[in-house]
Scaffold this motif. Structure first.
Motif: not given
Ligand SMILES: [Zn+2]
Length: 271
Positions: A140-145
């Motif tokens: 859910g974290n947009p800064l992962f990939h």
């Protein structure tokens, strides 16, 4: 809160899901009509005492497709990394690939080997377990990939299975209605069933156990042996809950809403 959930099963080998979770998967599909996807990360090319690696990879992939069709999977995806060598793939690469699949299908539930179960001897199981946990926890974290083609997506639940479950693995799914289908799906993995009995035969010879059943191990006898083994194992698992046949999981909810509001906003489906 009844809603359709999408399920992603991430495993290392072609028959992992059938051994550990196919009864539950069958119930998700047949009773809940949930789309279930399976992601097999290796090419299974070390799972035989009879075939060469390349021969085996081909046969095993074909059998996995047949078993997936029997269960009614939405899609089976084969990643094809060399069997037994997932530890050579960087953990971040595995996490990346699993996270991309989660985001693509918007998986609500992941199922895999338990990353915290003890005594797991297979390096591929340990690798796939930890990568799946990390992928699900941070999908859910947009800064992962951020390079993924798909939107970030929160995964709500995980069902972790293990050869030696942890003490808090207290999610027992009644699979009485699905035990025949589980066994049928498992037996479609013929090359893996050969591997299972060949390993048993080798063990019997090494320890000097004289077991007459191994003297004439036709495919029929092999299947009877495996069916009996699975029925015994699932019946033993079920005993704790007074059921006939069960599969056992450590059930995990991701996120914090439940804790924050002191409510069970997310619930396991089949228990
Ligand atoms: Zn395996």
């Amino acid at each position: 809160m009844n809603r359709e959930k999408t399920v992603l099963v991430v495993v290392a080998h072609a028959d992992d899901m059938e051994f550990m979770a196919a009864g539950t998967v069958a119930r998700f599909i047949d009773e809940r009509h949930y789309p279930v996807y399976e992601y097999i990360l290796t090419d299974n090319s070390k799972g035989s005492y009879r075939l060469s690696g390349p021969e085996l990879a081909e046969v095993s992939a074909r059998e996995a497709v047949e078993a997936g069709q029997l269960l009614g999977l939405q899609e089976l995806r084969l990643e094809g990394y060399p069997d037994g060598e997932l530890n050579l793939v960087s953990p971040n690469t595995l996490r990346d690939k699993i996270m991309a699949f989660i985001r693509e299908i918007k998986a609500d539930i992941v199922m895999s080997w338990d990353p915290f179960a003890p005594y797991e001897d297979h390096p591929d199981h340990r690798a796939v377990a930890m990568a799946t946990l990390e992928a699900a926890a941070f999908s859910g974290n947009p800064l992962f990939h951020p390079e993924h083609l798909y939107e970030p997506h929160f995964v709500a639940e995980a069902y972790w299975f293990a050869k030696v479950p942890t003490n808090d693995a207290d999610c027992y799914v009644d699979i009485e209605a699905a035990i025949d289908k589980k066994i049928h799906a498992l037996l479609l993995h013929e090359c893996q069933m050969d591997l299972t009995v060949d390993a048993l035969l080798q063990e019997a010879r090494t320890i000097g156990a004289d077991l007459p059943i191994f003297n004439d191990l036709t495919p029929e006898v092999r299947n009877q042996l495996i069916e009996a083994g699975i029925r015994n194992f699932c019946a033993e698992t079920a005993q704790a809950k007074g059921l006939a046949f069960a599969e056992r999981f450590r059930y995990e909810k991701f996120g914090m809403l439940d804790k924050l509001f002191g409510m069970d906003l997310v619930q396991p489906d089949l228990v």
